[in-house]
Design an enzyme around this catalytic site. Structure first.
Site, PDB file in Angstrom:
ATOM      1  N   LYS A  80       0.840  -1.209   0.000  1.00 18.12           N
ATOM      2  CA  LYS A  80       0.000   0.000   0.000  1.00 18.12           C
ATOM      3  C   LYS A  80       0.876   1.262   0.000  1.00 18.12           C
ATOM      4  CE  LYS A  80      -2.158  -1.597   3.693  1.00 18.12           C
ATOM      5  NZ  LYS A  80      -1.551  -2.959   3.737  1.00 18.12           N
ATOM      6  N   THR A  81       1.854   1.294   0.907  1.00 16.68           N
ATOM      7  CA  THR A  81       2.762   2.445   0.973  1.00 16.68           C
ATOM      8  C   THR A  81       3.612   2.526  -0.289  1.00 16.68           C
ATOM      9  OG1 THR A  81       2.898   1.924   3.314  1.00 16.68           O
ATOM     10  CG2 THR A  81       4.406   3.597   2.516  1.00 16.68           C
ATOM     11  N   ASP A 125      -2.012   6.457   6.387  1.00 19.47           N
ATOM     12  CA  ASP A 125      -1.963   5.030   6.693  1.00 19.47           C
ATOM     13  C   ASP A 125      -3.006   4.742   7.783  1.00 19.47           C
ATOM     14  OD1 ASP A 125      -1.034   2.494   6.448  1.00 19.47           O
ATOM     15  OD2 ASP A 125       0.859   2.805   7.487  1.00 19.47           O
ATOM     16  N   THR A 174      -5.935  -1.806   6.574  1.00 18.78           N
ATOM     17  CA  THR A 174      -5.934  -3.261   6.633  1.00 18.78           C
ATOM     18  C   THR A 174      -7.357  -3.744   6.924  1.00 18.78           C
ATOM     19  OG1 THR A 174      -5.337  -2.958   8.938  1.00 18.78           O
ATOM     20  CG2 THR A 174      -3.569  -3.574   7.436  1.00 18.78           C
ATOM     21  N   ARG A 233       6.847  -7.877   2.315  1.00 21.44           N
ATOM     22  CA  ARG A 233       7.611  -7.401   3.480  1.00 21.44           C
ATOM     23  C   ARG A 233       8.275  -8.568   4.199  1.00 21.44           C
ATOM     24  NH1 ARG A 233       4.217  -4.201   6.958  1.00 21.44           N
ATOM     25  NH2 ARG A 233       4.842  -2.322   5.863  1.00 21.44           N
TER      26      ARG A 233
HETATM   27  P1  ADP Z   1       2.065  -1.920   3.261  1.00 22.30           P
HETATM   28  O1  ADP Z   1       2.075  -0.424   3.144  1.00 22.30           O
HETATM   29  O2  ADP Z   1       0.947  -2.575   2.491  1.00 22.30           O
HETATM   30  O3  ADP Z   1       2.107  -2.409   4.689  1.00 22.30           O
HETATM   31  P2  ADP Z   1       4.651  -1.739   1.969  1.00 22.30           P
HETATM   32  O4  ADP Z   1       4.260  -0.964   0.773  1.00 22.30           O
HETATM   33  O5  ADP Z   1       5.332  -0.984   3.071  1.00 22.30           O
HETATM   34  O6  ADP Z   1       3.379  -2.511   2.570  1.00 22.30           O
HETATM   35  O7  ADP Z   1       5.541  -2.972   1.475  1.00 22.30           O
HETATM   36  C1  ADP Z   1       6.561  -3.535   2.283  1.00 22.30           C
HETATM   37  C2  ADP Z   1       7.788  -3.814   1.430  1.00 22.30           C
HETATM   38  O8  ADP Z   1       7.487  -4.853   0.504  1.00 22.30           O
HETATM   39  C3  ADP Z   1       8.255  -2.625   0.596  1.00 22.30           C
HETATM   40  O9  ADP Z   1       9.260  -1.900   1.262  1.00 22.30           O
HETATM   41  C4  ADP Z   1       8.801  -3.270  -0.647  1.00 22.30           C
HETATM   42  O10 ADP Z   1      10.187  -3.537  -0.509  1.00 22.30           O
HETATM   43  C5  ADP Z   1       8.076  -4.584  -0.754  1.00 22.30           C
HETATM   44  N1  ADP Z   1       7.010  -4.550  -1.760  1.00 22.30           N
HETATM   45  C6  ADP Z   1       5.689  -4.356  -1.527  1.00 22.30           C
HETATM   46  N2  ADP Z   1       4.978  -4.449  -2.656  1.00 22.30           N
HETATM   47  C7  ADP Z   1       5.870  -4.703  -3.644  1.00 22.30           C
HETATM   48  C8  ADP Z   1       5.739  -4.937  -5.050  1.00 22.30           C
HETATM   49  N3  ADP Z   1       4.538  -4.936  -5.658  1.00 22.30           N
HETATM   50  N4  ADP Z   1       6.855  -5.163  -5.765  1.00 22.30           N
HETATM   51  C9  ADP Z   1       8.071  -5.200  -5.154  1.00 22.30           C
HETATM   52  N5  ADP Z   1       8.256  -5.005  -3.831  1.00 22.30           N
HETATM   53  C10 ADP Z   1       7.166  -4.772  -3.066  1.00 22.30           C
END
Ligand code: ADP
Length: 362
Positions: A80-81, A125, A174, A233
């Site tokens: 998401k981030t 977030d 989430t 992650r």
């Molecule tokens: P969320 O915000 O959903 O909790 P993040 O965007 O922080 O998750 O993702 C965590 C890590 O996973 C990121 O730092 C990145 O390295 C990796 N990641 C997430 N989605 C992807 C993707 N589609 N392709 C490559 N790496 C990804």
């Protein structure tokens, strides 16, 4: 490429289930930031989401307008981030980051609104944790780019409208079910992120190993991918551990044998489950006789926050059919018994053919 500004909440990135309003949280991890894709072309998987975002990007660039407000939902660690960061880089606009729990009062959100530059992105977030007063305060922002403020009290009170620059709010959650429908409806795009398959995770592992200047065998990357619960992650976290293990125990190259030994040492099993996942299943089976039982009861027995279970542990177990959710609570499936090497339960007598005949008098 401008650096995103993280204000208000220095702990962004912590999965929501682990972070309560008063709990201490983890600072932003520099290595994790280094591994985050910066461009849409670097994003692995989530193809249909990426394609829709590419359309939105192209349209808003052509019309010279801000992006529509976008809501991302899905379990922690799925990107998401990352998508918010990618959109900010693709547009070359400012990105400000905060989170629902950091915006306790209208006054907390005000600086983000009044300082937002034309076309910039405000990433919120855990948006499901916005207090209702703050949520209502941002409705006119999302609709008309204005804030309504009441000045004075009683008979002399009057409302003034403060126009704002046109900018984009990207919300991440989430728990999309916890979002009020007026807030949900104000997002023009809703994107649900799914767990990744092993092939996609293996690609992420290989790309990120190169970013960390580590060599990794293809079968080792595949092993990590299969043991990362469909979550980038976790794939990154496993890679970093395996890399440390390879450096400490051998010459730093990650072979299949090294990857297996490192993951075994962390007690991550072939399904990618860690101790907490197995404890969850163990509690459900041994203490609650396989269920059905409520998440609160499991949480109290395990002494783990219920949010951690519902946000982080259960989504993957549900997806892999180790548990099912019934109107009466969570229930372990025969797969869960098999995974923990417990004898499978006898079929539920209420649902046996004989009993159904008796129940329905056929
Ligand atoms: P969320 O915000 O959903 O909790 P993040 O965007 O922080 O998750 O993702 C965590 C890590 O996973 C990121 O730092 C990145 O390295 C990796 N990641 C997430 N989605 C992807 C993707 N589609 N392709 C490559 N790496 C990804």
């Amino acid at each position: 490429m401008r650096e995103p500004t993280i204000q208000g909440d220095p702990n962004r990135g912590e999965p929501s289930g682990r972070k309560g309003r008063d709990e201490p949280s983890r600072p932003v991890d520099a290595v994790e930031e280094k591994l985050r894709p910066q461009r849409l072309s670097e994003v692995v998987g989530q193809r249909s989401v990426a394609e829709r975002l590419a359309i939105a990007l192209a349209a808003c660039k052509k019309r010279n307008e801000p992006l529509p407000h976008i809501l991302f939902d899905g379990p922690p660690g799925l990107g998401k981030t990352t998508f918010a960061t990618v959109l900010h880089n693709e547009l070359g606009v400012e990105l400000n980051m905060t989170s629902g729990p950091a915006l306790d009062k209208k006054l907390d959100v005000m600086p983000y609104l009044t300082n937002a530059a034309e076309g910039s992105i405000l990433f919120i977030d855990e948006i499901h944790r916005l207090p209702i007063a703050v949520e209502e305060f941002i409705y006119p922002v999302m609709e008309d780019f204005r804030v309504d403020m009441v000045l004075g009290e009683g008979m002399s009170a009057r409302t003034i409208n403060l126009p704002l620059k046109r900018f984009t709010i990207i919300g991440a959650t989430t728990r999309s079910g916890m979002l009020s429908s007026p807030l949900r409806d104000r997002f023009h795009m809703h994107e649900h992120l799914e767990f990744y398959d092993a092939d996609e995770l293996a690609r992420i592992v290989i790309v990120n190993a190169a970013k960390l200047k580590t060599t990794i065998a293809e079968d080792a990357a595949w092993e990590l991918a299969q043991r990362s619960r469909g979550t980038p992650r976790l794939a990154n976290a496993r890679l970093r551990w395996v890399r440390d293990f390879a450096t400490a125990r051998s010459d730093g190259h990650v072979s299949l044998a090294i990857a297996r030994d490192a993951l075994d040492m962390q007690e991550i099993d072939a399904e990618g489950m860690d101790k907490q996942d197995r404890r969850y299943l163990d509690t459900l089976i041994k203490v609650f006789n396989g269920g059905p039982t409520g998440a609160e009861a499991i949480s109290a027995t395990m002494n783990v926050a219920v949010d951690t279970l519902t946000d982080e542990v259960e989504p993957y177990l549900l997806r892999k059919h180790f548990i099912v959710r019934t109107p009466r609570g969570r229930k372990a499936t025969p797969l869960a018994y098999r995974h923990l090497n417990y004898p499978e339960p006898l079929p539920d007598p209420d649902f046996s053919i004989g009993n159904q005949r008796r129940l329905f008098d056929v």
